[in-house]
Design a protein around this motif. Structure first.
Motif, mmCIF file in Angstrom:
data_model
loop_
_atom_site.group_PDB
_atom_site.id
_atom_site.type_symbol
_atom_site.label_atom_id
_atom_site.label_comp_id
_atom_site.label_asym_id
_atom_site.label_seq_id
_atom_site.Cartn_x
_atom_site.Cartn_y
_atom_site.Cartn_z
ATOM 1 N N ILE A 80 0.852 -1.210 0.000
ATOM 2 C CA ILE A 80 0.000 0.000 0.000
ATOM 3 C C ILE A 80 0.879 1.247 0.000
ATOM 4 C CG2 ILE A 80 -1.616 1.346 1.404
ATOM 5 C CD1 ILE A 80 -2.867 -1.365 2.272
ATOM 6 N N ALA A 81 1.955 1.201 0.771
ATOM 7 C CA ALA A 81 2.857 2.364 0.849
ATOM 8 C C ALA A 81 3.529 2.654 -0.478
ATOM 9 C CB ALA A 81 3.905 2.118 1.933
ATOM 10 N N LEU A 82 3.655 1.637 -1.337
ATOM 11 C CA LEU A 82 4.311 1.814 -2.636
ATOM 12 C C LEU A 82 3.361 2.362 -3.702
ATOM 13 C CD1 LEU A 82 6.357 -1.541 -2.678
ATOM 14 C CD2 LEU A 82 7.221 0.767 -2.229
ATOM 15 N N LYS A 83 2.072 2.391 -3.429
ATOM 16 C CA LYS A 83 1.037 2.902 -4.331
ATOM 17 C C LYS A 83 1.146 2.324 -5.753
ATOM 18 C CE LYS A 83 0.247 7.198 -1.810
ATOM 19 N NZ LYS A 83 -0.990 6.640 -1.205
ATOM 20 N N GLU A 102 -9.618 -3.405 2.629
ATOM 21 C CA GLU A 102 -10.306 -2.123 2.831
ATOM 22 C C GLU A 102 -9.299 -0.977 2.961
ATOM 23 O OE1 GLU A 102 -12.758 -3.150 6.146
ATOM 24 O OE2 GLU A 102 -14.281 -4.126 4.893
ATOM 25 N N ALA A 103 -8.150 -1.237 3.588
ATOM 26 C CA ALA A 103 -7.121 -0.193 3.728
ATOM 27 C C ALA A 103 -6.542 0.174 2.362
ATOM 28 C CB ALA A 103 -6.019 -0.681 4.662
ATOM 29 N N ALA A 104 -6.315 -0.826 1.528
ATOM 30 C CA ALA A 104 -5.764 -0.565 0.187
ATOM 31 C C ALA A 104 -6.735 0.262 -0.641
ATOM 32 C CB ALA A 104 -5.458 -1.891 -0.512
ATOM 33 N N ARG A 105 -7.989 -0.119 -0.630
ATOM 34 C CA ARG A 105 -8.984 0.601 -1.426
ATOM 35 C C ARG A 105 -9.185 2.030 -0.885
ATOM 36 N NH1 ARG A 105 -13.968 -1.003 -2.278
ATOM 37 N NH2 ARG A 105 -13.910 -0.642 -4.525
ATOM 38 N N ALA A 106 -9.096 2.189 0.439
ATOM 39 C CA ALA A 106 -9.209 3.537 1.020
ATOM 40 C C ALA A 106 -8.052 4.419 0.580
ATOM 41 C CB ALA A 106 -9.246 3.432 2.553
ATOM 42 N N ALA A 107 -6.907 3.774 0.266
ATOM 43 C CA ALA A 107 -5.741 4.525 -0.209
ATOM 44 C C ALA A 107 -5.791 4.738 -1.721
ATOM 45 C CB ALA A 107 -4.464 3.772 0.169
ATOM 46 N N GLY A 108 -6.886 4.314 -2.341
ATOM 47 C CA GLY A 108 -7.060 4.532 -3.780
ATOM 48 C C GLY A 108 -6.426 3.466 -4.647
ATOM 49 N N THR A 119 -16.097 -12.476 -0.135
ATOM 50 C CA THR A 119 -17.405 -11.861 -0.335
ATOM 51 C C THR A 119 -17.805 -10.944 0.823
ATOM 52 O OG1 THR A 119 -18.534 -13.728 0.700
ATOM 53 C CG2 THR A 119 -18.163 -13.853 -1.682
ATOM 54 N N SER A 120 -16.962 -10.846 1.836
ATOM 55 C CA SER A 120 -17.340 -10.071 3.024
ATOM 56 C C SER A 120 -17.014 -8.592 2.889
ATOM 57 C CB SER A 120 -16.609 -10.639 4.251
ATOM 58 O OG SER A 120 -15.210 -10.619 4.048
ATOM 59 N N THR A 121 -16.343 -8.198 1.802
ATOM 60 C CA THR A 121 -16.040 -6.790 1.577
ATOM 61 C C THR A 121 -15.899 -6.540 0.081
ATOM 62 O OG1 THR A 121 -14.636 -4.955 2.291
ATOM 63 C CG2 THR A 121 -13.517 -7.010 1.705
ATOM 64 N N MET A 122 -15.920 -5.271 -0.307
ATOM 65 C CA MET A 122 -15.841 -4.936 -1.737
ATOM 66 C C MET A 122 -14.424 -5.116 -2.280
ATOM 67 S SD MET A 122 -18.653 -3.955 -3.268
ATOM 68 C CE MET A 122 -18.032 -2.967 -4.620
ATOM 69 N N SER A 123 -14.354 -5.618 -3.524
ATOM 70 C CA SER A 123 -13.112 -5.653 -4.287
ATOM 71 C C SER A 123 -13.399 -5.034 -5.646
ATOM 72 C CB SER A 123 -12.611 -7.086 -4.451
ATOM 73 O OG SER A 123 -12.335 -7.663 -3.204
ATOM 74 N N ASP A 124 -12.337 -4.755 -6.398
ATOM 75 C CA ASP A 124 -12.521 -4.115 -7.711
ATOM 76 C C ASP A 124 -12.724 -5.130 -8.824
ATOM 77 O OD1 ASP A 124 -10.614 -2.267 -5.938
ATOM 78 O OD2 ASP A 124 -11.886 -1.033 -7.229
#
Length: 346
Positions: A80-83, A102-108, A119-124
């Motif tokens: 995530i830190a490497l974007k 969720e942390a990755a998606r919140a970071a865009g 299935t318990s959270t959104m993915s792209d």
């Protein structure tokens, strides 16, 4: 002197042009977080994803979690830190990785689920084999084998699951057992091989063959588990064909066991198509563009995208491999990658 200077300038201009072209061709880096490299499907997934992503303009780097949940969580934080342009995740544990997604998606950063559906959270985007359908195909094969051996669809099946933290094995179990309910004369004994360890599968088979010597069929949820199962059967004095066997993922070792007469069936997991689908949709994933539901051709396989509560999901069918078709080069276990290239979905 003037001629030499002009020649040097030409070389510099050519070099800059090549660098510019190379930069233009690279659309970014995608990180693949693979759960383990212990089995041929996982190692094959690395090379297949890298090959197809390169065809659509992306570079790929891989991090191996060695089947450790905490290691994969740390890897997610680092990546995530490497974007990067996107993260492809095959989760060691689908519940434990939810906060990281969720942390990755919140970071865009878009997150793709590969092979292991969450299935318990959104993915792209999610690219999976039809695992429930793999269970159904396995049930059809079991029905035919039991009828051929016992004159009717009856008998005893030992089902060796993978790790219960992995939805891949739970879905196969669900599909298999829901179809086998039609045959009350069949008893199914189900035992998980924790961490997908082959040695655990070998121990399960040894113990169960002592407790239930009348087992007709052993169904293992991955080919590498079958290798250990065969070793246990050999140690018990069994020969190929004494106990019917089948696996599900279509790995090279499974195809070899079919040729040697130990395995009756492998239900293939379409590795190449699963990886190709990720590459085909990567432009839309990285660009956060709409992915439409519908039918798509993925390496000649009719595949379906649906828009689920957890995001776009592509499901790709598998197929039964037997001694009659084991040498078909279309099966990934024969290790002959497709020569055709994939293109981005417009």
């Amino acid at each position: 002197m003037k001629r030499i200077t002009l020649a040097l300038l030409s070389v510099l201009v050519l070099g800059l042009a090549m660098l510019t072209t190379a930069a233009a061709q690279s659309k970014g880096t995608v990180y693949y977080l693979v759960p383990t490299l212990l089995d041929e499907f996982q190692t094959g997934s690395v090379s297949a994803l890298e090959m197809f992503l390169k065809q659509t303009g992306y570079e790929m780097k891989t991090l191996n979690a060695d089947n450790k949940t905490d290691a994969q969580q740390s890897q997610m934080n680092d990546v995530i830190a490497l974007k990067p342009a996107a993260i492809i995740l095959a989760a060691v544990d689908f519940n434990a990785l939810k906060p990281s997604i969720e942390a990755a998606r919140a970071a865009g950063i878009p997150v793709v689920e590969f092979d292991r559906q969450i299935t318990s959270t959104m993915s792209d985007f999610t690219s999976v084999a039809g695992t429930i359908e793999i269970g159904h195909v396995a049930a059809d094969q079991a029905e035919a084998m039991l009828k051929a051996r016992n004159g009717d669809v009856k008998g005893k099946i030992l089902q060796v699951l993978g790790d219960p933290g992995d939805p891949y094995t739970l879905d196969i179990q669900k599909g298999f057992e829901e179809k086998m309910k039609a045959f009350p004369g069949v008893t199914i004994i189900s035992v998980p091989a924790m961490q997908w360890e082959a040695s655990n599968a070998g121990t399960i088979v040894s113990d169960q063959m002592l407790a239930n010597p009348d087992i007709d069929l052993i169904f293992l949820h991955a080919a590498h588990l079958s290798v250990a199962a065969v070793a246990s059967l050999e140690a018990a004095g069994k020969k190929p064909g004494d106990v019917m066997m089948m696996s599900s993922n279509g790995a090279p070792v499974g195809l070899d066991l079919i040729r040697k007469g130990w395995l009756n069936t492998e239900v293939e997991q379409p590795l190449y198509a699963q990886a190709a689908a990720v590459a085909m949709f990567m432009d839309k994933i990285a660009g956060k563009k709409e992915i439409k539901a519908g039918e798509y051709d993925v390496l000649g396989l009719k595949s379906t995208v649906t828009i689920e509560a957890w995001g776009p999901n592509i499901k790709i069918p598998g197929a039964a491999i037997t001694k009659e078709n084991v040498d078909n080069p279309a099966f990934w276990g024969n290790l002959k990658p497709p020569t055709s290239t994939v293109k981005s979905v417009e």
